[in-house]
Design a protein around this motif. Structure first.
Motif, PDB file in Angstrom:
ATOM      1  N   SER A  59       0.828  -1.207   0.000  1.00 44.88           N
ATOM      2  CA  SER A  59       0.000   0.000   0.000  1.00 44.88           C
ATOM      3  C   SER A  59       0.861   1.255   0.000  1.00 44.88           C
ATOM      4  O   SER A  59       0.582   2.221  -0.733  1.00 44.88           O
ATOM      5  N   VAL A  60       1.915   1.270   0.817  1.00 48.26           N
ATOM      6  CA  VAL A  60       2.824   2.417   0.833  1.00 48.26           C
ATOM      7  C   VAL A  60       3.531   2.550  -0.516  1.00 48.26           C
ATOM      8  O   VAL A  60       3.705   3.670  -1.044  1.00 48.26           O
ATOM      9  N   GLU A  61       3.939   1.456  -1.069  1.00 51.85           N
ATOM     10  CA  GLU A  61       4.599   1.485  -2.384  1.00 51.85           C
ATOM     11  C   GLU A  61       3.667   2.039  -3.459  1.00 51.85           C
ATOM     12  O   GLU A  61       4.094   2.828  -4.319  1.00 51.85           O
ATOM     13  N   LEU A  62       2.407   1.656  -3.393  1.00 52.02           N
ATOM     14  CA  LEU A  62       1.434   2.143  -4.361  1.00 52.02           C
ATOM     15  C   LEU A  62       1.197   3.642  -4.198  1.00 52.02           C
ATOM     16  O   LEU A  62       1.040   4.381  -5.177  1.00 52.02           O
ATOM     17  N   GLY A  63       1.156   4.097  -2.936  1.00 56.39           N
ATOM     18  CA  GLY A  63       0.958   5.520  -2.687  1.00 56.39           C
ATOM     19  C   GLY A  63       2.140   6.349  -3.160  1.00 56.39           C
ATOM     20  O   GLY A  63       1.967   7.454  -3.703  1.00 56.39           O
ATOM     21  N   LYS A  64       3.362   5.867  -2.964  1.00 54.03           N
ATOM     22  CA  LYS A  64       4.531   6.606  -3.419  1.00 54.03           C
ATOM     23  C   LYS A  64       4.594   6.704  -4.935  1.00 54.03           C
ATOM     24  O   LYS A  64       5.155   7.667  -5.479  1.00 54.03           O
ATOM     25  N   GLN A  65       4.032   5.721  -5.597  1.00 51.66           N
ATOM     26  CA  GLN A  65       3.992   5.750  -7.061  1.00 51.66           C
ATOM     27  C   GLN A  65       2.848   6.610  -7.593  1.00 51.66           C
ATOM     28  O   GLN A  65       2.693   6.721  -8.812  1.00 51.66           O
ATOM     29  N   LYS A  66       2.044   7.175  -6.688  1.00 52.29           N
ATOM     30  CA  LYS A  66       0.931   8.056  -7.043  1.00 52.29           C
ATOM     31  C   LYS A  66      -0.090   7.356  -7.941  1.00 52.29           C
ATOM     32  O   LYS A  66      -0.618   7.944  -8.899  1.00 52.29           O
ATOM     33  N   LYS A  67      -0.360   6.092  -7.611  1.00 54.61           N
ATOM     34  CA  LYS A  67      -1.343   5.317  -8.361  1.00 54.61           C
ATOM     35  C   LYS A  67      -2.630   5.224  -7.563  1.00 54.61           C
ATOM     36  O   LYS A  67      -2.610   4.938  -6.362  1.00 54.61           O
ATOM     37  N   LYS A  68      -3.740   5.471  -8.274  1.00 55.25           N
ATOM     38  CA  LYS A  68      -5.048   5.458  -7.627  1.00 55.25           C
ATOM     39  C   LYS A  68      -6.068   4.884  -8.601  1.00 55.25           C
ATOM     40  O   LYS A  68      -6.629   5.598  -9.429  1.00 55.25           O
ATOM     41  N   TYR A  69      -6.284   3.579  -8.498  1.00 56.85           N
ATOM     42  CA  TYR A  69      -7.306   2.937  -9.322  1.00 56.85           C
ATOM     43  C   TYR A  69      -8.673   2.956  -8.642  1.00 56.85           C
ATOM     44  O   TYR A  69      -9.694   2.898  -9.319  1.00 56.85           O
ATOM     45  N   MET A  70      -8.668   2.996  -7.328  1.00 55.34           N
ATOM     46  CA  MET A  70      -9.891   3.037  -6.527  1.00 55.34           C
ATOM     47  C   MET A  70      -9.624   3.933  -5.323  1.00 55.34           C
ATOM     48  O   MET A  70      -8.473   4.162  -4.956  1.00 55.34           O
ATOM     49  N   PRO A  71     -10.679   4.459  -4.687  1.00 56.57           N
ATOM     50  CA  PRO A  71     -10.472   5.217  -3.437  1.00 56.57           C
ATOM     51  C   PRO A  71     -10.130   4.248  -2.300  1.00 56.57           C
ATOM     52  O   PRO A  71     -10.979   3.856  -1.497  1.00 56.57           O
ATOM     53  N   TYR A  72      -8.875   3.881  -2.220  1.00 56.91           N
ATOM     54  CA  TYR A  72      -8.483   2.814  -1.300  1.00 56.91           C
ATOM     55  C   TYR A  72      -8.738   3.163   0.162  1.00 56.91           C
ATOM     56  O   TYR A  72      -8.882   2.261   0.995  1.00 56.91           O
ATOM     57  N   ASN A  73      -8.817   4.445   0.473  1.00 62.68           N
ATOM     58  CA  ASN A  73      -9.089   4.806   1.870  1.00 62.68           C
ATOM     59  C   ASN A  73     -10.512   4.456   2.273  1.00 62.68           C
ATOM     60  O   ASN A  73     -10.851   4.488   3.459  1.00 62.68           O
ATOM     61  N   HIS A  74     -11.358   4.074   1.316  1.00 60.98           N
ATOM     62  CA  HIS A  74     -12.725   3.628   1.608  1.00 60.98           C
ATOM     63  C   HIS A  74     -12.945   2.150   1.255  1.00 60.98           C
ATOM     64  O   HIS A  74     -14.080   1.693   1.201  1.00 60.98           O
ATOM     65  N   GLN A  75     -11.863   1.441   1.069  1.00 61.91           N
ATOM     66  CA  GLN A  75     -12.007   0.064   0.616  1.00 61.91           C
ATOM     67  C   GLN A  75     -12.629  -0.842   1.669  1.00 61.91           C
ATOM     68  O   GLN A  75     -13.256  -1.853   1.330  1.00 61.91           O
ATOM     69  N   HIS A  76     -12.500  -0.510   2.930  1.00 61.07           N
ATOM     70  CA  HIS A  76     -13.116  -1.340   3.969  1.00 61.07           C
ATOM     71  C   HIS A  76     -14.638  -1.207   3.937  1.00 61.07           C
ATOM     72  O   HIS A  76     -15.340  -2.015   4.563  1.00 61.07           O
ATOM     73  N   LYS A  77     -15.160  -0.229   3.191  1.00 58.17           N
ATOM     74  CA  LYS A  77     -16.606  -0.049   3.069  1.00 58.17           C
ATOM     75  C   LYS A  77     -17.139  -0.760   1.815  1.00 58.17           C
ATOM     76  O   LYS A  77     -18.116  -1.502   1.910  1.00 58.17           O
ATOM     77  N   TYR A  78     -16.501  -0.495   0.677  1.00 57.94           N
ATOM     78  CA  TYR A  78     -17.034  -1.137  -0.529  1.00 57.94           C
ATOM     79  C   TYR A  78     -16.632  -2.611  -0.638  1.00 57.94           C
ATOM     80  O   TYR A  78     -17.021  -3.289  -1.590  1.00 57.94           O
TER      81      TYR A  78
END
Length: 687
Positions: A489-508
């Motif tokens: 997750s940290v690696e994905l954030g540093k690469q500035k990749k956003k395919y989904m709103p991952y901060n809300h993934q525990h909801k969807y």
């Protein structure tokens, strides 16, 4: 026949005069001042045998030691067996010249001496100059191909030569051999030099020990037959014959090809896709570049260990290892160098050795042997639930309550059949792969409508590299739907990749996770899989499921009612399946492949749920996920027996052994998704 020996040129005339006197004496002419020359052979007037060469003055009886001639200024040399070996076949009328030397006989073979000892008068050459070497014309051997063998001289000559070669005293008659008496040195009579070819062949057949005679150098030697491959004997040479043993190359033991040795650096370089791929099993290096496509467990599962040691997964996945090793011989290209360790430096040697000892202990305890009654009863309870679901609609009608009860029963059948096919797929029910595969096709194909090859393709990768990104297909929803694990997750954030709103993934997760996985994805992908890979056997098993369920429920519910029932069953089954399978892995460590030892790889990616009768049945004994991953082929009813041994090994090496309640395990899925989503957001927003 007159016998001559080499003499200086000054006595040649005297020898000719002596020969003339002998002829005149035979005609009754008296000679004076001459010498007697006694001939070898039989005197025609008396029939007396003569076996010696003697000369004596005329009018006096010859003496045994009288070899000279009164007219000779120097005595003649005493004949020896060596000199007699080269006697001429006919009477020689011309004295020898210093340049004319007799051709030595071929030892070990009678009648092989040259036809004439000296050349005729018209071919004699003048004496060579001192210090000048003369070239002798080559003589054709009697045994050369295409040359007809001729019988040598008279019987007296043959007897004399045979006696000389056998070491008999000069003048003694050779003693005849008795019929069937063996020859010298174990060779059957007659001697190898006999002119009788039939007798000579019989002698070779009668030779003891299956030895055959061969001529080499200057004597007889024996050649071993296949009955004695290493036996070698050499016969002594005849008396007076100078022989030289044939040179023999020193025999060295046959050695196989020298094995090739490799280092771990060389093995690690062969790990990429589309390139050469090697792996190591028990220190042996195998080239799997072409074999991956034919691997029964799938091409990817074996490729995940390319460039690494695969000893522990090989032992874990195969039940008939001796049979598999026979097929592996064609892939063997070498082994690790003696100075190289048995596995990579990234792996814990002490922990690996102790785990292998633990596995040996488990096998000795019989924990790898299945209880067939357990699995038979388990299958029967699934079939009874399937029949009960149909009877519910047939007896109570198609109203809402019977309809819902039927859906729950069918969902239970599908879930429990999923756990049972899991056992057959891991080869943990029968001792042979054939029966496991057959029942696996029946349960997953006939009872669930899914292809066995699809399950093998995905599930074995998961076991080989659990929670390893791009190697475990169970976490392929990262990063397109979820951000999994703290590190990724940290690696994905540093690469500035956003395919989904991952901060809300525990909801969807509650929307696209458990409810939708089976009915919206697996249900359609399995057909694409079998058709695209041409798995027609799996497709046939799947068709039997759909034909059976259509013929069973369409008459009761109609087409619309049947489709509603079918997708409701898939919805309930999907929730059951996702929560049970993900509670052991999503909250655990997720990262790229670090090539750690087998024990550490499985423990950091799995956790357990407390044992209870309901938990065991509800999860298909997958609440013992740690033990299942360490021993994939172990029957599920033995997981609780090996768990204490695994816990003690973890405590010894400071490895965390996690076990939690069922509901806590479900909750940890949501908490881990929320945590990894927040880590992604922090890394994504960080400048």
């Amino acid at each position: 026949m007159m016998l001559f020996t080499r003499q200086p040129p000054r006595v040649l005339s005297l020898l000719l005069q002596a020969a003339q006197r002998v002829e005149r004496r035979a005609q009754g002419v008296s000679l004076s001042g001459g010498c007697w020359i006694h001939l070898e052979g039989e005197r025609p007037e008396t029939g007396e045998d003569v076996h010696s060469l003697k000369t004596s003055p005329l009018g006096q009886p010859p003496r045994q030691d009288d070899i000279g001639c009164q007219d000779s200024p120097s005595p003649l040399p005493t004949p020896t067996p060596a000199s007699l070996a080269g006697l001429p076949r006919r009477r020689a009328l011309h004295p020898p010249t210093p340049s004319a030397r007799p051709t030595p006989p071929v030892p070990g073979r009678a009648n092989s001496y040259p036809r004439t000892l000296w050349p005729p008068a018209h071919s004699r050459q003048p004496p060579p100059e001192p210090g000048r070497r003369t070239r002798e014309p080559p003589q054709e051997p009697l045994s050369s191909p295409g040359r007809k063998r001729r019988r040598s001289g008279s019987g007296i000559e043959r007897q004399l030569l045979q006696g000389a070669r056998e070491g008999a005293p000069l003048g003694a008659r050779p003693q005849p051999r008795a019929p069937g008496q063996a020859g010298r040195q174990g060779l059957a009579a007659p001697a190898a030099g006999s002119t009788n070819g039939r007798a000579r062949r019989g002698a070779r057949r009668a030779a003891p020990g299956g030895l055959k005679t061969a001529r080499a150098g200057g004597g007889l030697r024996t050649r071993a037959t296949p009955s004695e491959p290493r036996a070698r004997a050499r016969q002594p040479c005849p008396a007076g014959a100078q022989s030289r043993p044939a040179p023999m190359a020193p025999e060295t033991p046959a050695q196989g090809p020298t094995p090739r040795y490799f280092t771990w650096d060389e093995v690690a370089q062969r790990s990429g896709r589309g390139k050469e791929q090697w792996l190591v099993i028990d220190r042996k290096v195998y080239n799997i570049s072409e074999f991956t496509r034919r691997h029964p467990g799938g091409s990817r599962v074996i490729s995940h260990y390319a460039g690494q040691d695969a000893t522990d997964p090989f032992v874990a996945f195969h039940i008939n290892k001796s049979l598999v090793r026979k097929y592996m011989n064609s892939l063997l290209i070498g082994e690790l160098s003696p100075e190289q360790p048995s596995f990579e430096p990234t792996k814990n040697k002490e922990l690996t050795d102790e785990f292998r000892e633990l596995r040996a202990t488990v096998e000795q305890m019989g924990l790898m042997k299945p209880n067939h009654i357990f699995f038979l009863l388990y299958l029967l309870h699934i079939l009874l639930l399937d029949v009960a679901a149909w009877l519910t609609l047939w007896v109570f009608g198609t109203s809402f309550v019977p309809f819902l009860l039927c859906a729950v029963l069918l969902s239970t059948v599908q879930a429990q059949a999923g756990w049972l096919q899991h056992d057959f797929g891991h080869l943990s029910v029968f001792s042979t792969s054939t029966w496991n595969h057959l029942l696996h096709h029946f349960v997953i194909g006939q009872l669930k409508g899914a292809p066995a090859s699809w399950w093998n393709h995905l599930h074995f990768q998961h076991h080989a590299k659990p929670n390893c990104f791009r190697k475990d297909p169970d976490i392929n929803m990262h990063p397109f739907f979820f951000a999994l694990g703290k590190i990724l997750s940290v690696e994905l954030g540093k690469q500035k990749k956003k395919y989904m709103p991952y901060n809300h993934q525990h909801k969807y997760f509650f929307l696209i996770g458990p409810p939708a996985l089976l009915p919206l994805y697996f249900q359609w992908y399995i057909f694409y899989f079998v058709i695209q890979r041409k798995k027609w056997v799996d497709l046939a098993w799947m068709v039997t499921f759909y034909v059976r369920i259509v013929l069973t429920y369409v008459p009761l519910l109609g087409l619309k009612g049947f489709l509603g029932l079918f997708f409701m069953v898939r919805f309930l089954e999907s929730n059951w399946f996702v929560w049970v399978t993900q509670m052991n892995h999503i909250p655990m460590h997720i990262d790229h492949d670090q090539n750690k030892d087998w024990f550490s790889t499985q423990l950091q990616a799995t956790c357990n749920v407390h044992k209870s009768a309901f938990n065991d049945w509800f999860s298909g004994h997958l609440n013992f996920q740690i033990e299942h991953h360490l021993f994939p082929t172990m029957p599920r009813h033995n997981y609780h027996k090996v768990a204490p041994l695994v816990q003690s090994l973890c405590a010894k090496h400071g490895i965390q052994y996690q076990s939690k309640p069922l509901l806590s395990a479900f909750a940890d899925i949501v908490y881990s998704l929320k945590e990894s989503g927040q880590l992604w957001l922090d890394a994504y927003l960080q400048q």
